[in-house]
Structures are given as C-alpha cells and as structure tokens.
Motif scaffolding. Structure first.
Motif, short mmCIF file in Angstrom:
data_model
loop_
_atom_site.label_atom_id
_atom_site.label_comp_id
_atom_site.label_asym_id
_atom_site.label_seq_id
_atom_site.Cartn_x
_atom_site.Cartn_y
_atom_site.Cartn_z
N GLY A 218 0.81 -1.21 0.00
CA GLY A 218 0.00 0.00 0.00
C GLY A 218 0.84 1.26 0.00
N LEU A 219 1.92 1.26 0.78
CA LEU A 219 2.80 2.43 0.81
C LEU A 219 3.50 2.64 -0.53
CD1 LEU A 219 4.47 2.03 4.33
CD2 LEU A 219 2.76 3.72 3.65
N SER A 220 3.88 1.55 -1.19
CA SER A 220 4.54 1.67 -2.48
C SER A 220 3.63 2.34 -3.50
CB SER A 220 4.95 0.28 -2.98
OG SER A 220 5.58 0.37 -4.24
N VAL A 221 2.38 1.93 -3.54
CA VAL A 221 1.42 2.53 -4.47
C VAL A 221 1.19 4.00 -4.11
CG1 VAL A 221 -0.98 2.49 -5.24
CG2 VAL A 221 0.29 0.34 -5.00
N ALA A 222 1.04 4.29 -2.82
CA ALA A 222 0.77 5.66 -2.37
C ALA A 222 1.92 6.60 -2.72
CB ALA A 222 0.49 5.68 -0.87
N LEU A 223 3.15 6.16 -2.45
CA LEU A 223 4.30 7.03 -2.69
C LEU A 223 4.58 7.18 -4.18
CD1 LEU A 223 4.60 6.70 0.38
CD2 LEU A 223 7.05 6.70 0.02
N ASP A 224 4.39 6.12 -4.95
CA ASP A 224 4.54 6.26 -6.39
C ASP A 224 3.53 7.26 -6.94
OD1 ASP A 224 6.69 4.57 -6.51
OD2 ASP A 224 5.55 2.83 -7.22
N GLY A 225 2.35 7.28 -6.33
CA GLY A 225 1.33 8.25 -6.73
C GLY A 225 1.69 9.67 -6.38
N LEU A 226 2.63 9.84 -5.45
CA LEU A 226 3.10 11.17 -5.07
C LEU A 226 4.37 11.56 -5.83
CD1 LEU A 226 2.61 10.86 -1.19
CD2 LEU A 226 1.26 12.29 -2.74
N GLY A 227 4.71 10.76 -6.86
CA GLY A 227 5.88 11.09 -7.67
C GLY A 227 7.10 10.26 -7.34
N GLY A 228 6.94 9.27 -6.47
CA GLY A 228 8.06 8.38 -6.15
C GLY A 228 9.04 8.95 -5.15
N ARG A 229 8.70 10.09 -4.56
CA ARG A 229 9.56 10.73 -3.54
C ARG A 229 8.68 11.36 -2.47
NH1 ARG A 229 14.87 11.21 -4.71
NH2 ARG A 229 15.50 10.59 -6.82
N ILE A 230 9.23 11.43 -1.26
CA ILE A 230 8.50 12.05 -0.17
C ILE A 230 9.48 12.86 0.68
CG2 ILE A 230 8.77 10.01 1.33
CD1 ILE A 230 5.97 10.62 2.43
N THR A 231 9.08 14.07 1.02
CA THR A 231 9.90 14.92 1.87
C THR A 231 9.45 14.74 3.30
OG1 THR A 231 10.23 16.53 0.11
CG2 THR A 231 10.68 17.26 2.36
N MET A 232 10.36 14.26 4.14
CA MET A 232 10.05 14.02 5.55
C MET A 232 10.23 15.30 6.36
SD MET A 232 9.37 10.77 5.50
CE MET A 232 9.34 10.39 7.27
N ASP A 233 9.56 15.37 7.46
CA ASP A 233 9.82 16.36 8.51
C ASP A 233 10.29 15.56 9.71
OD1 ASP A 233 9.87 18.24 10.51
OD2 ASP A 233 7.74 18.77 10.37
N ILE A 234 11.60 15.42 9.85
CA ILE A 234 12.15 14.65 10.98
C ILE A 234 12.32 15.61 12.15
CG2 ILE A 234 14.07 13.26 11.83
CD1 ILE A 234 14.48 12.24 9.03
N ARG A 235 11.51 15.40 13.14
CA ARG A 235 11.42 16.27 14.30
C ARG A 235 12.18 15.61 15.46
NH1 ARG A 235 5.46 17.87 16.64
NH2 ARG A 235 6.08 19.30 18.32
N THR A 236 13.29 16.19 15.82
CA THR A 236 14.11 15.65 16.91
C THR A 236 13.77 16.38 18.20
OG1 THR A 236 15.92 15.16 15.38
CG2 THR A 236 16.45 15.22 17.73
N ALA A 237 13.30 15.64 19.18
CA ALA A 237 12.90 16.21 20.47
C ALA A 237 13.90 15.80 21.54
CB ALA A 237 11.50 15.74 20.84
N LEU A 238 14.34 16.76 22.33
CA LEU A 238 15.29 16.53 23.42
C LEU A 238 14.66 16.90 24.74
CD1 LEU A 238 18.21 16.15 24.67
CD2 LEU A 238 18.57 18.58 24.12
N ALA A 239 14.82 16.04 25.73
CA ALA A 239 14.48 16.35 27.12
C ALA A 239 15.77 16.22 27.92
CB ALA A 239 13.43 15.38 27.65
#
Length: 245
Positions: A218-239
């Motif tokens: 399912g993810l493969s089909v979804a991401l290919d539908g978005l152009g085969g690339r996805i921009t992540m927002d990697i949120r690093t949280a520190l305590a």
C-alpha cells in the motif's frame, strides 16, 4: 520487544537518520561544559554514538540486542559495549557525567527508568533523552500514508506525545532544570528508501508477515502516486535535566 530491531540490524544502521549536531551543542551548554564520561543507553547500532563521540569523552554503550551490539562494536571499536538491558546494567562507582538515551526511553521500564537514570548519574550529572519523530512536510503525503494504515489496520500509524520524555522527567521530581528543545530536518526519501525505513519501525515489525506485505504494498502505491519521492519532517525532540548535587 527491546530486541525486535536485531532482525534488521544492518538495514537499521543503513537507513535510519542520525541526530542533528545542534543537539550536542545544547547538551554541552546545559551540562556547563564537556562531560568527562558518557553512557549511551539503548545504543542500537550507534546512531547517537556517532554524535556523542564528538565530545571526546570515553563512552560506554548499553544495548540489549546482541545483533545490534555486534554492528555497533564493528562501527565504533573505540567505545565500550555492554550487551545488557538498562534494568540489568550496573553503573560505575560514582556515576557518570552524561547519561544519553536516543530513541530508546520508551523501551525502558516506566516504573523505574527515571529513578535508575538518576542513580546512574554523578551528582550534578546530566540526563539527555532524545528521539526522532518521523513526520511529513506535505499534508497530502501524511494523508496518503494514513489511508494505507487505516485500510490495513483500521487506524492511523501509531505514535506517542512528542514531549513524553520531558513530561516523564518533570513528573518524576528527581531532576533539576528540566528543559525541552526541538529541531526539524527535511530530507527526501525515494519510495524504495521509505519502504526500507518503514521496515525498521517497531509497530511494523510487530505485525505478522502478511500484514507487513500489505502495508509495504500500500505504501509503495501511495508514494509512487506522489511522484516516487517524499519529503520528511524529521522532528528531533530533546528532554534534558540534571541530578541535584
């Protein structure tokens, strides 16, 4: 579940992002200088170890999974690796200056982890708990991925509050000057890379194989539908907090 990642240790080491250098600057500032000794709890294959080595202090890595520990020791022969769980680990006499825990605090016993961390620190020592949260720069991508998980599991991909570790330290009442900080990075993943990343997530690994295959398909089909690339927002949280002197 603390050993679930050993099944994909090499993939985990290859595809999981590390942590931003600014995090180390914040740790040094909060500690009031470079710590004389460092322990990396739940070190895995050394994603945080790589950053912590920049401190120039001796590092002990505590990792319960021998498969992850093997990769860790091969990557960083200069560190001491103890293959055991935090709950079974014995801190050195007098404690350590910095106790770091990267994307592993939620695997520790919630009834004892804060007290054990406090007891492992030297007076005035610093505990730094941080993790990467994998979000998405484009709301359409978030929606497409949620749709896959709802179709397979009947719910969105699971998560926990971003500040859970900060709240844990505060509620324990064991640490002084508890603070929180966050950073965002926006790397791009191809469909193939994102599928590899997904295979290193604990909730995914808990599923039986047929459900894993359905999620990946399912993810493969979804991401290919978005152009085969996805921009992540990697949120690093520190305590971060200090043991009272």
């Amino acid at each position: 579940m603390t050993t679930v990642f050993g099944e994909v240790a090499a993939l985990y080491d290859d595809i999981r992002p590390g942590y931003p250098g600014a995090l180390l600057d914040t740790i040094v500032a909060c500690h009031g200088g470079v710590p004389a000794s460092v322990v990396d709890l739940g070190a895995g294959t050394g994603k945080a170890t790589e950053l912590l080595l920049r401190l120039g202090a001796p590092i002990t890595c505590v990792e319960p999974d021998p498969r992850m520990a093997t990769v860790l020791a091969a990557r960083f022969p200069q560190v001491r690796v103890e293959t055991t769980a935090f709950e079974c680990w014995t801190p050195p006499p007098g404690g350590v200056d910095l106790l770091a825990c990267a994307t592993a605090w939620h695997w520790m016993d919630p009834q004892t982890r804060a007290r054990s961390a406090r007891d492992a620190l030297a007076p005035g020592g610093t505990v730094a708990i941080f993790h990467n949260r994998f979000e998405y720069a484009d709301p359409a991508a978030r929606q497409a991925i949620d749709d896959v998980y709802r179709a397979v599991e009947g719910r969105s991909a699971p998560g926990r509050p971003v500040r859970f570790a900060h709240d844990d330290l505060v509620s324990s009442g064991l640490f002084d000057d508890v603070r929180a900080a966050e950073w965002h990075r926006y790397p791009e993943f191809t469909t193939a890379q994102y599928l590899q990343l997904t295979q290193t997530f604990a909730p995914f690994r808990q599923h039986p194989e047929p459900r894993r295959e359905a999620i990946l398909s399912g993810l493969s089909v979804a991401l290919d539908g978005l152009g085969g690339r996805i921009t992540m927002d990697i949120r690093t949280a520190l305590a971060i907090g200090r043991r009272p002197r």
